[in-house]
Design an enzyme around this catalytic site. Structure first.
Site, mmCIF file in Angstrom:
data_model
loop_
_atom_site.group_PDB
_atom_site.id
_atom_site.type_symbol
_atom_site.label_atom_id
_atom_site.label_comp_id
_atom_site.label_asym_id
_atom_site.label_seq_id
_atom_site.Cartn_x
_atom_site.Cartn_y
_atom_site.Cartn_z
ATOM 1 N N ARG A 74 -10.649 15.183 -3.963
ATOM 2 C CA ARG A 74 -11.656 14.229 -3.456
ATOM 3 C C ARG A 74 -13.067 14.730 -3.789
ATOM 4 N NH1 ARG A 74 -7.355 11.872 -2.817
ATOM 5 N NH2 ARG A 74 -6.368 11.400 -0.831
ATOM 6 N N GLU A 113 5.892 9.815 9.866
ATOM 7 C CA GLU A 113 5.356 9.106 8.691
ATOM 8 C C GLU A 113 6.307 9.162 7.501
ATOM 9 O OE1 GLU A 113 1.560 10.528 7.177
ATOM 10 O OE2 GLU A 113 1.451 8.930 5.705
ATOM 11 N N LYS A 164 4.103 5.880 11.631
ATOM 12 C CA LYS A 164 3.073 5.641 10.610
ATOM 13 C C LYS A 164 3.756 5.214 9.316
ATOM 14 C CE LYS A 164 -0.778 7.897 8.222
ATOM 15 N NZ LYS A 164 -1.956 8.742 8.422
ATOM 16 N N SER A 221 -2.907 3.868 4.544
ATOM 17 C CA SER A 221 -3.472 2.929 3.566
ATOM 18 C C SER A 221 -2.853 3.109 2.186
ATOM 19 C CB SER A 221 -5.003 3.023 3.518
ATOM 20 O OG SER A 221 -5.456 4.287 3.103
ATOM 21 N N GLY A 222 -2.448 4.307 1.843
ATOM 22 C CA GLY A 222 -1.570 4.514 0.697
ATOM 23 C C GLY A 222 -2.133 4.212 -0.690
ATOM 24 N N SER A 230 -4.101 4.192 10.593
ATOM 25 C CA SER A 230 -4.237 5.653 10.551
ATOM 26 C C SER A 230 -4.598 5.963 9.102
ATOM 27 C CB SER A 230 -2.927 6.334 10.962
ATOM 28 O OG SER A 230 -3.041 7.736 10.798
ATOM 29 N N ARG A 262 -7.895 7.521 2.966
ATOM 30 C CA ARG A 262 -8.783 7.018 1.917
ATOM 31 C C ARG A 262 -9.532 5.752 2.318
ATOM 32 N NH1 ARG A 262 -4.026 7.556 -2.344
ATOM 33 N NH2 ARG A 262 -2.906 7.627 -0.372
#
Ligand code: 13P
Length: 343
Positions: A32, A177, A222, A264-265, A293, A296
């Site tokens: 990032r 998740e 999640k 959000s994936g 949750s 990004r």
């Protein structure tokens, strides 16, 4: 504040609020930071995350919990205040990523299983002492020509269940998740294929959670949304994503689960918001709160606005506050596209 698992879980999915996933591992946060040309040092990682946690309006009104990486849970703000204290001071629950990442699954080329169970009980005790009241473990299920396999889904579901039971034993709410990935090379990965794989995965996960004697009232799920792969020829409409995601969850997730907070994936910021809002707009009885949750989709704009410079902190906080507010509205179905332009 109540320490009962059910009460912590309920706070994590409070109306109009959702979870900030700020638990990028050292490798992921470096990626990032590379994208904005900032070196990933311990101080820079601290400064960036401190900027988010000090965005008071966003944190107080829209964020119910923050997922941290081990380093951040132990870090202090520039003025010496522990970051955990900053977060708790806004009313959000501090949480911790406890998995050790997805590693190649032996005998299953191209598939992964998440590691981190060895020694987890002791780590959870330490994390509880450091202030964490929920945890996260992410399993990844990849869609490709010959995957996922039954073995991969079972192994990941089993690990998630053992993790969740250990969390609850130690007074920590597990975020479970199982992420069916939306990226990958498969052109034929359309929304119905995702629906099939997500349904299969969630059924397997809840079967394992039952066998592990996990309390559903004291956990948060999640999941991914049911969505076409990034490289699919045919993309689904936002309405179709919302309809199929809700249908999938109703078929697989017991009503006793405290809440559902989506990842959000890799969806665009606005898609992640729109899809969540559409699901919450349906007006029908939903057995659980549906919220976000996001990693990004909450941070991308703020990261760019920050760019590693202290003079940009206010602009970055404003960018974060905007996304947090949009997603907070989506969590009650009240988001509208023109609110994006207005900003
Ligand atoms: P994304 O919203 O960027 O997918 O991250 C959420 C998360 O915590 C993944 O484990």
């Amino acid at each position: 504040m109540s320490e009962r698992l059910e009460d912590i879980a309920t706070r994590m999915v409070a109306p109009g609020k959702g979870i900030l996933a700020a638990d990028e591992s050292t490798g992921t946060i470096k990626k990032r930071f590379d994208s904005i040309g900032v070196e990933s040092t311990e101080d820079n990682r601290r400064d960036y995350r401190e900027m988010l946690f000090r965005a008071e309006d966003a944190m107080t009104n829209c964020i119910s919990g923050v997922i941290l990486f081990d380093e951040t849970l132990r870090q202090k703000a520039a003025d010496g205040t522990p970051l955990v204290e900053l977060i708790a001071g806004t009313g959000a629950v501090p949480g911790i990523k406890v998995d050790k990442g997805a590693q190649g699954f032996a005998g299953h080329p191209g598939e992964k299983v998440t590691e981190g169970l060895d020694g987890l009980r002791d780590r959870l005790k330490e994390y509880h002492g450091l202030g964490a009241r929920f945890a996260k473990w992410r399993a990844v299920i990849d869609i490709a020509d010959h995957t996922p396999s039954k073995g991969c889904i079972k192994a990941n579901a089993h690990a998630l269940a053992r993790y969740a039971a250990l969390c609850q034993e130690n007074g920590i709410v597990p975020i479970v998740e199982p992420e069916v990935l939306m990226d990958g090379p498969v052109a034929a990965h359309d929304v119905d294929h995702c629906l099939h794989v997500t349904t299969w995965t969630l059924n397997t996960v809840f079967d394992e959670l039952f066998d592990a004697r996990v309390s559903l009232e004291g956990m948060v799920l999640k999941p991914n949304m049911v969505i076409a792969g990034k490289n699919a020829g045919q993309q689904a409409s936002a309405e179709e994503v919302a309809d199929k995601t809700v249908a999938c969850l109703k078929r697989t997730v017991p009503a006793a689960v405290a809440g559902i907070a989506f990842l959000s994936g890799g969806q665009s910021d606005e898609d992640a918001t729109r899809h969540l809002s559409l699901m919450n707009q349906r007006g029908e009885d939903m057995p659980w709160p549906l919220t976000f949750s996001y990693g990004r989709a909450l941070q991308a704009a703020a990261l760019k606005a920050w760019g590693g410079r202290s003079e940009n902190v206010a602009a970055a906080q404003a960018a974060f506050a905007h996304r947090a507010r949009m997603n907070g509205l989506a969590a009650t179905g009240a988001w509208q596209a023109d609110l994006e332009q207005a900003a």
